[in-house]
Design a protein around this motif. Structure first.
Motif, short mmCIF file in Angstrom:
data_model
loop_
_atom_site.label_atom_id
_atom_site.label_comp_id
_atom_site.label_asym_id
_atom_site.label_seq_id
_atom_site.Cartn_x
_atom_site.Cartn_y
_atom_site.Cartn_z
N LYS A 1 0.82 -1.22 0.00
CA LYS A 1 0.00 0.00 0.00
C LYS A 1 0.85 1.27 0.00
CE LYS A 1 -4.45 -1.72 1.32
NZ LYS A 1 -5.38 -2.15 2.34
N ARG B 1 0.96 4.17 -2.96
CA ARG B 1 0.73 5.61 -2.78
C ARG B 1 1.88 6.41 -3.39
NH1 ARG B 1 -1.72 4.13 2.13
NH2 ARG B 1 0.22 4.36 3.31
N ARG C 1 2.16 9.28 -6.98
CA ARG C 1 2.34 10.71 -6.70
C ARG C 1 2.40 11.47 -8.01
NH1 ARG C 1 7.02 10.73 -2.19
NH2 ARG C 1 7.80 12.33 -3.60
#
Length: 562
Positions: free
Chosen positions: A71, A75, A79
């Motif tokens: 996870k 993320r 970006r």
């Protein structure tokens, strides 16, 4: 040599992706990669820009979410401020593990594949999607769509000629007419060697001495028939191949539409020795418990010694292995054939003629490969056996071929003398060079040729002797079995050391070596060093350095094969 490094990163929820990643890691280590396997969130993602080769293995959970242990990585990867060239030096592949009964099947793998592509990564292949619903976990790369009887082609119409103006290549070989196929060893000699000539008029093919011709061989009709019988396939059935996943390229070397006979004759390498992965995939089809257990053993780490003695040591072919597992073989779904059996690879032959002497023609020397192992049937080389079986006197015989630049480059200045050492079929590129140089009026040609017996395997004897008479060639022969003491080319090199030193040191001659890579190259190098010491007064280390300097400056070139 550059170290082959591979990073395998996994995102796993239940452990399946981790297990798969570790299996890929083991396979990579067997292939001599420096390999690391890590969970995506354990990996320092800032280092990703420095990685050259990465395999991502990831599962999809719930409604298209990433597994817990990827996870943070997920993320970071999404970006918005990451530059589009961040991963431009990375080659990568993505394997997704999913379940097609869920609406977001392999969503994470597909999205990861696209995102790495957006960041400049170079995909090695389309995203691979494993499916838990599928019998084998992985669907076949292609499906076969059979066509109606009236759309059948005759098999010969599938052999398309080269497109006009396209230079022949692997994807578009030239269907060259075989002009002659002559045995040049005595009938009583154990080795059948052929001098074969092709007509390449109108192909646009050009070549120089040292170049190689690539030939695309095919399986013999008997083997094709046996294979079709074993798998219960109708050889005349016509089909179109379609990729299972959009984005998967079709095999470039396979014409469409295609008959089963054409697929088996021209594409599937049923005479190669099968690999471990062949038995692993085969075990999934097996309906017979005994056969399945044996196949699983062959594909396990513990069964590798047994697999080696079953397959590799006796050189058992794929077709013979299929014979040994009849229940499993008859249950193979045809669409898995292209996953199970590799394609037939082209074979390279040194060109043994010059266009200056034989315009529009290519000649090759072919030793027909045939040897015994513990199996009752002799082992045969696919390409050499096929070529030897062709008889141009019985009709129009065509062979798909194209030409590639070879490793050996002969001097641009025809006044530079050349010393050529070519025992056996190693003489092929030197025949091309001698023909080329003679056509240019060059006399500084020195050939060391070796074989077993003058009366049995002295290839092109009359041609060499004529050139000697005309003053174009200095010929030194070694017939190893014509006397009690075996005599090889290295002995003749030592005997003619004074001449060789004069050519090398006084006339800046180039040396070329071609032939079988067993003991011969080392024995020849040793003989040359001995000449440098005896005739040139060099110390052993100076002689070694002299030869190395010749290699660095391309004045000593060799091409050997096993």
């Amino acid at each position: 040599m550059t170290e082959r490094r591979l990073l395998i990163l996994f995102g796993s929820q239940t452990g399946t992706a981790q297990d798969t990643a570790e299996r890929i890691g083991r396979e990579a280590k067997r292939r001599h990669f420096q390999c690391r396997v890590e969970a995506l969130d354990s990996y320092d993602v800032a280092n990703l820009i420095n990685e050259l080769l990465v395999v991502f293995v990831c599962a999809t959970t719930g409604q298209g979410d990433p597994p817990d242990n990827m996870k943070m990585f997920w993320r970071f990867l999404f970006r918005k401020n990451l530059p589009p060239t961040s991963l431009c030096q990375m080659d990568y592949a993505v394997l997704g593990l999913g379940d097609s009964s869920y609406p977001k099947f392999n969503f994470i793998a597909k999205k990861l594949y696209k995102r790495v592509l957006q960041l400049g990564g170079n995909p090695l292949l389309p995203v691979a999607l494993g499916d838990d619903q599928h019998d084998l976990g992985l669907p076949p790369r292609y499906t076969l769509h059979y066509l109606a009887e009236d759309s059948l082609h005759s098999d010969s119409s599938l052999l398309q000629p080269t497109p006009p103006r396209a230079l022949p290549s692997e994807l578009h070989p030239f269907a060259a007419r075989m002009v002659s196929n002559q045995r040049i060893t005595a009938e009583s000699h154990f080795q059948d060697v052929r001098l074969i000539e092709f007509d390449v008029t109108g192909s646009g093919i050009t070549f120089s001495a040292g170049d190689v011709v690539m030939i695309q061989p095919q399986n013999c009709p008997e083997d094709v028939q046996q294979f079709c019988q074993l798998l219960r396939l109708d050889p005349d059935k016509c089909f179109l191949l379609k990729p299972t996943e959009p984005g998967t390229a079709l095999p470039a070397h396979l014409l469409q539409p295609c008959t089963i006979r054409h697929l088996v004759t021209h594409y599937l390498d049923i005479s190669c020795v099968p690999r471990r992965s062949f038995f692993e995939l085969l075990s999934h089809f097996s309906t017979n418990e005994l056969e399945r257990e044996k196949l699983q053993e062959f594909s396990s780490a513990q069964g590798q010694e047994e697999l080696y003695s079953y397959c590799n040591r006796p050189r058992r072919t794929t077709l013979e292995a299929l014979w040994d597992f009849p229940h499993t073989t008859s249950a193979i779904p045809p669409e898995y054939l292209l996953d199970l059996i590799p394609r037939i690879r082209p074979r390279a032959f040194s060109i043994a003629s010059s266009m200056l002497a034989h315009p529009g023609r290519i000649q090759i020397l072919v030793a027909v490969v045939r040897y015994k192992t513990r199996l009752s049937k002799p082992r045969r080389g696919l390409c050499s056996t096929w070529l030897a079986s062709l008889n141009p006197e019985q009709g129009d015989v065509r062979v798909p071929l194209w030409v590639k630049k070879g490793g050996m480059k002969f001097p641009a200045d025809p006044d530079t003398p050349v010393i050529m050492i070519g025992p056996g079929t190693g003489v092929a590129p030197f025949r091309a060079a001698i023909q080329e140089r003679v056509a240019q009026g060059q006399k500084g040609n020195c050939l060391f040729f070796g074989c077993r017996q003058k009366s049995k395997d002295f290839y092109c004897q009359a041609e060499w002797e004529e050139l000697v008479t005309k003053g174009f060639l200095m010929l030194f022969t070694a017939f190893s079995r014509d006397q009690e003491e075996k005599v090889y080319v290295q002995h003749r090199i030592r005997e003619n050391g004074q001449l060789l030193w004069e050519l090398l040191n006084g006339q800046s001659a180039h040396i070329y070596l071609a032939g079988n890579a067993k003991q011969m190259p080392a024995a020849v190098a040793e003989a040359l060093q001995s000449v440098l010491q005896l005739e040139g007064g060099l110390s052993p280390s100076e002689a070694e350095e002299y030869l190395s300097a010749l290699e660095r400056s391309q004045r000593f070139q060799s091409e050997t094969w096993s």
